[in-house]
Design a protein around this motif. Structure first.
Motif, PDB file in Angstrom:
ATOM      1  N   SER A   6     -10.840 -14.222 -10.252  1.00 46.14           N
ATOM      2  CA  SER A   6     -11.261 -13.225  -9.270  1.00 46.14           C
ATOM      3  C   SER A   6     -10.081 -12.720  -8.432  1.00 46.14           C
ATOM      4  O   SER A   6      -9.386 -13.503  -7.795  1.00 46.14           O
ATOM      5  CB  SER A   6     -12.323 -13.834  -8.357  1.00 46.14           C
ATOM      6  N   ARG A   7      -9.885 -11.428  -8.476  1.00 43.84           N
ATOM      7  CA  ARG A   7      -8.806 -10.792  -7.714  1.00 43.84           C
ATOM      8  C   ARG A   7      -9.343  -9.541  -7.027  1.00 43.84           C
ATOM      9  O   ARG A   7     -10.071  -8.767  -7.641  1.00 43.84           O
ATOM     10  CB  ARG A   7      -7.661 -10.361  -8.636  1.00 43.84           C
ATOM     11  N   THR A   8      -8.980  -9.366  -5.790  1.00 46.69           N
ATOM     12  CA  THR A   8      -9.361  -8.158  -5.062  1.00 46.69           C
ATOM     13  C   THR A   8      -8.081  -7.387  -4.774  1.00 46.69           C
ATOM     14  O   THR A   8      -7.094  -7.962  -4.335  1.00 46.69           O
ATOM     15  CB  THR A   8     -10.100  -8.519  -3.752  1.00 46.69           C
ATOM     16  N   PRO A 169       3.456  10.053   3.498  1.00 50.31           N
ATOM     17  CA  PRO A 169       2.605   8.886   3.338  1.00 50.31           C
ATOM     18  C   PRO A 169       3.348   7.748   2.635  1.00 50.31           C
ATOM     19  O   PRO A 169       4.498   7.924   2.199  1.00 50.31           O
ATOM     20  CB  PRO A 169       1.482   9.411   2.430  1.00 50.31           C
ATOM     21  N   ASP A 170       2.686   6.629   2.500  1.00 49.53           N
ATOM     22  CA  ASP A 170       3.223   5.496   1.752  1.00 49.53           C
ATOM     23  C   ASP A 170       2.039   4.721   1.191  1.00 49.53           C
ATOM     24  O   ASP A 170       0.941   4.792   1.759  1.00 49.53           O
ATOM     25  CB  ASP A 170       4.076   4.594   2.658  1.00 49.53           C
ATOM     26  N   ILE A 171       2.250   4.029   0.086  1.00 49.52           N
ATOM     27  CA  ILE A 171       1.151   3.272  -0.531  1.00 49.52           C
ATOM     28  C   ILE A 171       1.644   1.887  -0.937  1.00 49.52           C
ATOM     29  O   ILE A 171       2.643   1.769  -1.650  1.00 49.52           O
ATOM     30  CB  ILE A 171       0.591   3.971  -1.795  1.00 49.52           C
ATOM     31  N   TYR A 172       0.924   0.878  -0.467  1.00 51.47           N
ATOM     32  CA  TYR A 172       1.213  -0.511  -0.852  1.00 51.47           C
ATOM     33  C   TYR A 172      -0.020  -1.116  -1.499  1.00 51.47           C
ATOM     34  O   TYR A 172      -1.126  -1.009  -0.973  1.00 51.47           O
ATOM     35  CB  TYR A 172       1.645  -1.336   0.364  1.00 51.47           C
ATOM     36  N   LYS A 173       0.201  -1.741  -2.650  1.00 52.51           N
ATOM     37  CA  LYS A 173      -0.864  -2.389  -3.417  1.00 52.51           C
ATOM     38  C   LYS A 173      -0.761  -3.886  -3.172  1.00 52.51           C
ATOM     39  O   LYS A 173       0.264  -4.502  -3.479  1.00 52.51           O
ATOM     40  CB  LYS A 173      -0.668  -2.065  -4.899  1.00 52.51           C
ATOM     41  N   LEU A 174      -1.815  -4.483  -2.599  1.00 53.65           N
ATOM     42  CA  LEU A 174      -1.846  -5.913  -2.295  1.00 53.65           C
ATOM     43  C   LEU A 174      -2.939  -6.563  -3.135  1.00 53.65           C
ATOM     44  O   LEU A 174      -4.077  -6.078  -3.144  1.00 53.65           O
ATOM     45  CB  LEU A 174      -2.150  -6.147  -0.815  1.00 53.65           C
ATOM     46  N   ILE A 175      -2.586  -7.621  -3.840  1.00 58.47           N
ATOM     47  CA  ILE A 175      -3.578  -8.334  -4.642  1.00 58.47           C
ATOM     48  C   ILE A 175      -3.886  -9.669  -3.971  1.00 58.47           C
ATOM     49  O   ILE A 175      -2.973 -10.422  -3.607  1.00 58.47           O
ATOM     50  CB  ILE A 175      -3.093  -8.529  -6.088  1.00 58.47           C
ATOM     51  N   PHE A 176      -5.177  -9.923  -3.785  1.00 61.44           N
ATOM     52  CA  PHE A 176      -5.649 -11.133  -3.105  1.00 61.44           C
ATOM     53  C   PHE A 176      -6.487 -11.986  -4.037  1.00 61.44           C
ATOM     54  O   PHE A 176      -7.236 -11.477  -4.866  1.00 61.44           O
ATOM     55  CB  PHE A 176      -6.530 -10.758  -1.911  1.00 61.44           C
ATOM     56  N   LYS A 177      -6.370 -13.290  -3.839  1.00 59.33           N
ATOM     57  CA  LYS A 177      -7.301 -14.254  -4.430  1.00 59.33           C
ATOM     58  C   LYS A 177      -7.985 -14.879  -3.224  1.00 59.33           C
ATOM     59  O   LYS A 177      -7.352 -15.609  -2.463  1.00 59.33           O
ATOM     60  CB  LYS A 177      -6.526 -15.294  -5.238  1.00 59.33           C
ATOM     61  N   GLY A 178      -9.236 -14.554  -3.013  1.00 61.69           N
ATOM     62  CA  GLY A 178      -9.904 -14.939  -1.771  1.00 61.69           C
ATOM     63  C   GLY A 178      -9.183 -14.252  -0.621  1.00 61.69           C
ATOM     64  O   GLY A 178      -8.947 -13.050  -0.665  1.00 61.69           O
ATOM     65  N   ASN A 179      -8.788 -15.053   0.388  1.00 56.01           N
ATOM     66  CA  ASN A 179      -8.023 -14.510   1.520  1.00 56.01           C
ATOM     67  C   ASN A 179      -6.518 -14.714   1.345  1.00 56.01           C
ATOM     68  O   ASN A 179      -5.749 -14.484   2.268  1.00 56.01           O
ATOM     69  CB  ASN A 179      -8.465 -15.173   2.826  1.00 56.01           C
TER      70      ASN A 179
END
Length: 193
Positions: A6-8, A169-179
């Motif tokens: 699971s990844r958000t 603008p700027d764009i950052y992609k952050l991948i989370f596992k839970g918090n």
């Protein structure tokens, strides 16, 4: 097993250039900002977005409208992703004022928020979203200071000088596992770098 996979994914989109006015909430994008917002939407087309959220400020909403349109979804406003309030009224020397709040995380100017207060507001909202939309790809239209303060909670690498070097603008992609933050990648430069 499923929980391990699971990844958000959170895409923080810092708003494009806006026309300065005292109306913090209603400030619209400039002509350049509107043009850049079209590029933001184009860049995000390949990301398979599920949810589009935004600060209630007009410039943040306008920056991500094209993304919501492309993915045929509504923009849900989350007031906690609004920009940090630096002080009540206008500030004679913005650079000195902003540097001081970054240097002393509990310090705040009259009527403003300290770094720690703004950070807590943003991080609590982020945790709520990570729980509510687990395993989804979520765009969040936001602002430079609050975005970096949220990122700073996970790593002190995201500091005042990092904020100063952001683009509009700027764009950052952050991948989370839970918090737990797993990776951060700047994806705006892929399109414009």
């Amino acid at each position: 097993m499923n929980n391990l996979e699971s990844r958000t994914t959170i895409y923080f989109v810092r708003h494009a250039h806006s026309i300065y006015s005292e109306d913090e909430r209603g400030r619209p994008l400039s002509e350049k900002g509107s043009s850049d917002a079209k590029q933001v939407a184009k860049r995000m087309e390949k990301e398979a977005i599920d949810i589009v959220l935004s600060s209630p400020y007009k410039r943040a909403i306008q920056t991500i409208e094209g993304i919501a349109e492309y993915f045929q979804t509504d923009i849900k406003l989350i007031s906690e992703f609004r920009e940090r309030k630096l002080a009540k009224g206008s500030i004679p020397d913005f650079n000195t004022a902003i540097e001081k709040v970054w240097r002393e995380e509990t310090f705040f100017w009259d009527g403003g928020e300290s770094n720690i207060t703004a950070q807590q507001r943003g991080v609590q909202a982020l945790f709520q979203i990570l729980k509510q939309y687990e395993n989804k790809k979520i765009v969040i239209g936001t602002h430079g200071n609050i975005m970096v303060l949220i990122m700073n909670y996970f790593s002190k690498d995201y500091d005042y000088s990092f904020w100063k070097n952001l683009e509009m603008p700027d764009i950052y992609k952050l991948i989370f596992k839970g918090n737990q933050l797993i990776t951060v990648q700047r994806i705006w430069e892929d399109n414009n770098g």
